[in-house]
Design a protein around this motif. Structure first.
Motif, short mmCIF file in Angstrom:
data_model
loop_
_atom_site.label_atom_id
_atom_site.label_comp_id
_atom_site.label_asym_id
_atom_site.label_seq_id
_atom_site.Cartn_x
_atom_site.Cartn_y
_atom_site.Cartn_z
N GLY A 355 0.82 -1.20 0.00
CA GLY A 355 0.00 0.00 0.00
C GLY A 355 0.86 1.25 0.00
O GLY A 355 2.09 1.19 0.08
N ARG A 376 -4.33 6.33 2.25
CA ARG A 376 -4.19 4.95 2.72
C ARG A 376 -5.44 4.13 2.41
O ARG A 376 -5.36 2.94 2.10
CB ARG A 376 -3.90 4.93 4.23
CG ARG A 376 -2.48 5.37 4.59
CD ARG A 376 -2.15 5.00 6.02
NE ARG A 376 -2.94 5.77 6.97
CZ ARG A 376 -2.56 6.92 7.52
NH1 ARG A 376 -1.38 7.45 7.18
NH2 ARG A 376 -3.33 7.55 8.38
N PRO A 380 -4.61 0.77 -0.47
CA PRO A 380 -4.27 -0.11 0.65
C PRO A 380 -3.34 -1.23 0.21
O PRO A 380 -3.13 -1.47 -0.98
CB PRO A 380 -5.64 -0.68 1.04
CG PRO A 380 -6.35 -0.79 -0.29
CD PRO A 380 -5.91 0.44 -1.08
#
Length: 392
Positions: A355, A376, A380
């Motif tokens: 990620g 994020r 991911p």
């Protein structure tokens, strides 16, 4: 296509088959000619899937492009995979593989592929735009072998077993974020080839497991293990041990099915190559996946990601990604609320196990910017399972 020195690059023809086979056997594995024939003579493959460089009537270099489908978050992505690459020793160093890779990539684009994946020798294919991105399960020494479970038998698979094997593999692959199943062409070749053997586990006349084993003379490796019952795994390990004839053998674990029987993994990285020719086109295709990842955030603000020589702006409405807009160079994306990702980390960003947060910890030229939580969520870590023509 004319090449320097009077050479010509073109699609293969049936009359080239023996020469291509001889070249592949000389520069690769003894099973390569058979594999090539199985692909080009299959209705789903065809001779135009293979490119050759010829010097007059002599085939001096070759490569084959396979059609694949990579699935991310349930979304199919058309992809290509280059295999069976070989060049006559007397013609090395003349850029023939580079020309063939260009041919393969052009053909891949015409077929609507948005990415390419491949297994290849270390570093070499990075010269052609590939990036190490997706982990390959390692072959690990088998330390313990269970007994063959009562009522289980293991046999070589045939064409009539393809549907059952595909169903078992599909059930296992559903556990991963990213998957690549065997294509129909690949399945038909795998049950016919001699370089490895597809096997099935039967109990009470029903297929409950499947796997793939390499020949004993090459050193037995068990891979692509899938089963609907725990005893299927035990049966496959027992079968592989029997093939090995008391010699050490290896197995490749997927999703922890074999972990209790295997030695610790080697710390050396083993990754699939990925090439992304047009990141804007790929991200546009991935908008349903990106929208799902942003479903928790109902902001209408654009998401900016810079690859430094170009950037993209992901437009949103009510949280959904509505459009991917391409832009020019952007050296300071953080000042625009955006993330920065080095071009050679795009494959790992979209398909890799780290990620954006993990990549930022490893690479100074990857950073999530001021909206780190959003980035994020958008990028991911991705779990992956790719089934390829060869057992890597």
């Amino acid at each position: 296509m004319d090449l320097p020195g009077g050479l010509q690059l073109r699609a293969a023809r049936p009359a080239d088959l023996d020469q291509i086979g001889g070249l592949l056997a000389d520069r690769g594995d003894a099973a390569d000619p058979e594999d090539h024939r199985l692909v080009v003579e299959d209705p789903g493959g065809g001779f135009d899937a293979c490119g050759v460089v010829v010097d007059g009537d002599r085939v001096v270099s070759t490569a084959t492009l396979l059609d694949e489908t990579v699935v991310l978050g349930g979304l199919p992505i058309p992809a290509g995979q280059v295999e069976l690459v070989a060049t006559d020793r007397a013609y090395e160093g003349r850029g023939l593989v580079r020309a063939l890779m260009g041919w393969a990539h052009e053909r891949s684009a015409r077929r609507g592929h948005l990415m390419q994946v491949m297994i290849g020798i270390p570093y070499f294919y990075r010269q052609f735009g590939y990036q190490y991105s997706i982990p390959i399960p390692q072959g690990r020494a088998v330390l313990s072998v269970p007994a063959m479970p009562d009522g289980c038998t293991v046999r070589a698979a045939g064409p009539d077993d393809i549907a059952a094997m595909a169903q078992l593999q599909d059930a296992l692959q559903q556990r991963f974020d990213l998957r690549m199943p065997h294509s129909p062409v690949c399945w038909r070749a795998l049950v016919a080839r001699s370089g490895s053997t597809q096997v099935v586990v039967e109990r009470d006349g029903r297929v409950i497991g499947t796997g793939r084993v390499t020949p004993p003379e090459e050193g037995v490796v068990l891979g692509e293990v899938a089963g609907s019952q725990p005893d299927a795994v035990a049966a496959l390990l027992a079968h592989a041990a029997d093939l090995a004839g008391g010699k050490p053998f290896e197995a490749k674990d997927r999703d922890g099915l074999l972990t209790d029987h295997l030695a610790a993994p080697d710390p050396q990285a083993h990754d699939h190559y990925v090439r992304i020719p047009d990141v804007v086109a790929l991200l546009e295709h991935l908008r349903p996946v990106l929208s799902a990842r942003l479903a928790h955030d109902d902001s209408a603000d654009d998401v900016v990601v810079s690859f430094f020589r170009q950037h993209v702006r992901l437009r949103r409405a009510a949280g959904a990604a509505t459009e991917v807009v391409a832009g020019g160079p952007m050296q300071g994306p953080a000042s625009h609320g955006g993330a920065g990702v080095a071009p050679d980390q795009i494959g790992p960003l979209l398909f890799g196990p780290h990620g954006i947060a993990g990549l930022a910890a490893r690479h100074a030229d990857v950073y999530p910017g001021p909206n780190a939580e959003l980035m994020r969520a958008l990028f991911p870590p991705v779990t992956a399972d790719l089934l390829t023509f060869y057992l890597p």
